[in-house]
Motif scaffolding. Structure first.
Motif, PDB file in Angstrom:
ATOM      1  N   MET A  95     -39.688 -24.615   2.695  1.00 47.71           N
ATOM      2  CA  MET A  95     -40.604 -25.449   3.437  1.00 47.71           C
ATOM      3  C   MET A  95     -39.866 -26.679   3.960  1.00 47.71           C
ATOM      4  N   THR A  96     -40.479 -27.339   4.913  1.00 43.86           N
ATOM      5  CA  THR A  96     -39.861 -28.502   5.525  1.00 43.86           C
ATOM      6  C   THR A  96     -40.519 -29.790   5.043  1.00 43.86           C
ATOM      7  N   GLN A  97     -39.906 -30.896   5.389  1.00 49.04           N
ATOM      8  CA  GLN A  97     -40.463 -32.207   5.052  1.00 49.04           C
ATOM      9  C   GLN A  97     -41.866 -32.365   5.603  1.00 49.04           C
ATOM     10  N   ASP A  98     -42.142 -31.766   6.751  1.00 49.53           N
ATOM     11  CA  ASP A  98     -43.436 -31.918   7.403  1.00 49.53           C
ATOM     12  C   ASP A  98     -44.582 -31.404   6.536  1.00 49.53           C
ATOM     13  N   SER A  99     -44.302 -30.496   5.611  1.00 55.69           N
ATOM     14  CA  SER A  99     -45.360 -29.935   4.784  1.00 55.69           C
ATOM     15  C   SER A  99     -45.721 -30.833   3.601  1.00 55.69           C
ATOM     16  N   ILE A 100     -45.013 -31.942   3.438  1.00 59.29           N
ATOM     17  CA  ILE A 100     -45.281 -32.867   2.345  1.00 59.29           C
ATOM     18  C   ILE A 100     -46.224 -33.961   2.838  1.00 59.29           C
ATOM     19  N   ASP A 101     -47.299 -34.165   2.113  1.00 56.13           N
ATOM     20  CA  ASP A 101     -48.279 -35.198   2.414  1.00 56.13           C
ATOM     21  C   ASP A 101     -47.590 -36.567   2.490  1.00 56.13           C
ATOM     22  N   LEU A 102     -47.965 -37.380   3.483  1.00 58.13           N
ATOM     23  CA  LEU A 102     -47.331 -38.688   3.677  1.00 58.13           C
ATOM     24  C   LEU A 102     -47.512 -39.614   2.477  1.00 58.13           C
ATOM     25  N   ALA A 103     -48.649 -39.544   1.813  1.00 60.70           N
ATOM     26  CA  ALA A 103     -48.865 -40.389   0.627  1.00 60.70           C
ATOM     27  C   ALA A 103     -47.900 -39.992  -0.490  1.00 60.70           C
ATOM     28  N   LEU A 104     -47.701 -38.682  -0.675  1.00 53.49           N
ATOM     29  CA  LEU A 104     -46.759 -38.209  -1.687  1.00 53.49           C
ATOM     30  C   LEU A 104     -45.338 -38.601  -1.303  1.00 53.49           C
ATOM     31  N   ARG A 105     -45.016 -38.444  -0.053  1.00 48.32           N
ATOM     32  CA  ARG A 105     -43.692 -38.838   0.448  1.00 48.32           C
ATOM     33  C   ARG A 105     -43.428 -40.327   0.175  1.00 48.32           C
ATOM     34  N   SER A 106     -44.427 -41.144   0.389  1.00 50.76           N
ATOM     35  CA  SER A 106     -44.314 -42.580   0.148  1.00 50.76           C
ATOM     36  C   SER A 106     -44.085 -42.874  -1.336  1.00 50.76           C
ATOM     37  N   ARG A 107     -44.763 -42.137  -2.199  1.00 57.14           N
ATOM     38  CA  ARG A 107     -44.574 -42.309  -3.652  1.00 57.14           C
ATOM     39  C   ARG A 107     -43.155 -41.942  -4.070  1.00 57.14           C
ATOM     40  N   ILE A 108     -42.626 -40.876  -3.478  1.00 58.51           N
ATOM     41  CA  ILE A 108     -41.252 -40.456  -3.787  1.00 58.51           C
ATOM     42  C   ILE A 108     -40.266 -41.515  -3.303  1.00 58.51           C
ATOM     43  N   ASP A 109     -40.445 -41.988  -2.083  1.00 54.32           N
ATOM     44  CA  ASP A 109     -39.567 -43.029  -1.545  1.00 54.32           C
ATOM     45  C   ASP A 109     -39.567 -44.261  -2.456  1.00 54.32           C
ATOM     46  N   ALA A 110     -40.753 -44.685  -2.888  1.00 56.01           N
ATOM     47  CA  ALA A 110     -40.863 -45.870  -3.756  1.00 56.01           C
ATOM     48  C   ALA A 110     -40.191 -45.631  -5.101  1.00 56.01           C
ATOM     49  N   LEU A 111     -40.403 -44.450  -5.685  1.00 53.31           N
ATOM     50  CA  LEU A 111     -39.787 -44.118  -6.973  1.00 53.31           C
ATOM     51  C   LEU A 111     -38.268 -44.179  -6.874  1.00 53.31           C
ATOM     52  N   LEU A 112     -37.701 -43.574  -5.829  1.00 50.66           N
ATOM     53  CA  LEU A 112     -36.253 -43.528  -5.689  1.00 50.66           C
ATOM     54  C   LEU A 112     -35.666 -44.909  -5.392  1.00 50.66           C
ATOM     55  N   ALA A 113     -36.376 -45.716  -4.610  1.00 51.77           N
ATOM     56  CA  ALA A 113     -35.917 -47.082  -4.352  1.00 51.77           C
ATOM     57  C   ALA A 113     -35.963 -47.910  -5.629  1.00 51.77           C
ATOM     58  N   ASP A 114     -37.058 -47.803  -6.379  1.00 48.46           N
ATOM     59  CA  ASP A 114     -37.171 -48.542  -7.642  1.00 48.46           C
ATOM     60  C   ASP A 114     -36.106 -48.109  -8.642  1.00 48.46           C
ATOM     61  N   TYR A 115     -35.786 -46.829  -8.657  1.00 50.63           N
ATOM     62  CA  TYR A 115     -34.731 -46.303  -9.534  1.00 50.63           C
ATOM     63  C   TYR A 115     -33.418 -47.030  -9.259  1.00 50.63           C
ATOM     64  N   ALA A 116     -33.014 -47.076  -7.987  1.00 51.91           N
ATOM     65  CA  ALA A 116     -31.745 -47.719  -7.625  1.00 51.91           C
ATOM     66  C   ALA A 116     -31.761 -49.205  -7.952  1.00 51.91           C
ATOM     67  N   HIS A 117     -32.860 -49.881  -7.652  1.00 48.62           N
ATOM     68  CA  HIS A 117     -32.942 -51.320  -7.927  1.00 48.62           C
ATOM     69  C   HIS A 117     -32.903 -51.608  -9.423  1.00 48.62           C
ATOM     70  N   THR A 118     -33.494 -50.759 -10.214  1.00 51.64           N
ATOM     71  CA  THR A 118     -33.477 -50.952 -11.665  1.00 51.64           C
ATOM     72  C   THR A 118     -32.047 -50.917 -12.200  1.00 51.64           C
ATOM     73  N   ILE A 119     -31.259 -49.968 -11.724  1.00 51.09           N
ATOM     74  CA  ILE A 119     -29.856 -49.898 -12.150  1.00 51.09           C
ATOM     75  C   ILE A 119     -29.077 -51.082 -11.589  1.00 51.09           C
ATOM     76  N   ASP A 120     -29.237 -51.364 -10.314  1.00 52.39           N
ATOM     77  CA  ASP A 120     -28.484 -52.442  -9.677  1.00 52.39           C
ATOM     78  C   ASP A 120     -28.824 -53.814 -10.251  1.00 52.39           C
ATOM     79  N   ASP A 121     -30.047 -53.981 -10.737  1.00 50.15           N
ATOM     80  CA  ASP A 121     -30.484 -55.254 -11.318  1.00 50.15           C
ATOM     81  C   ASP A 121     -30.209 -55.338 -12.818  1.00 50.15           C
TER      82      ASP A 121
END
Length: 160
Positions: A1-27
């Motif tokens: 499947m492609t990215q287009d099949s992923i709900d935008l709200a779920l996509r946003s949650r994934i983006d936030a999780l991955l960004a928070d992951y990196a910031h947690t390590i970097d901080d």
């Protein structure tokens, strides 16, 4: 499947999780790092060569949050290494569903700055992630960090 099949709200949650992951390590909030994972999770750092050949050898291997917490505890109390910090630069994840599982792939570069101020590219590669819902939160059930180089600095103490 492609990215287009992923709900935008779920996509946003994934983006936030991955960004928070990196910031947690970097901080340097490493004690919070295991919280990004499900209770029964896997975290591995391996080389591109091992990954491409399907070899299980890992530079870091943690199974379950308990192993992750132990790793951070050892890093804080037992390991001896020159102090340094990371700065993650991550690409936008490609997200899809496969066999009922929510997966993502993203590229990363980790810049390491030593206490004296010298900065260098420490690692680059790809993350391969799998996610689950746990207690109403999205968690990583598996993260495999595949490093482009097989030459690894001996200071691989902080998760990437």
């Amino acid at each position: 499947m492609t990215q287009d099949s992923i709900d935008l709200a779920l996509r946003s949650r994934i983006d936030a999780l991955l960004a928070d992951y990196a910031h947690t390590i970097d901080d340097d909030r490493l004690e919070q790092w295991p919280d990004f994972f499900s209770e029964q999770c896997k975290y591995r750092v391996t080389t591109r060569e091992n990954h491409d050949r399907g070899l299980p050898l890992s530079l870091i291997y943690c199974e379950g949050r308990g192993m992750m917490a132990d790793r951070i505890s050892a890093l804080r109390t037992a390991n001896i290494y020159e102090p340094h910090v990371y700065c993650h630069v991550t690409g936008a994840p490609r997200v899809w569903r496969e066999e009922g599982r929510l997966r993502a792939r993203s590229n990363f570069v980790v810049i390491r700055t030593m206490e004296g101020g010298d900065a260098s590219i420490f690692a680059s590669g790809r993350y391969f992630d799998e996610f689950v819902e746990e207690g109403g939160s999205l968690k990583l059930s598996e993260r495999v960090a595949v490093l482009d180089s097989r030459q690894i600095d001996t200071l691989l103490v902080i998760p990437v």
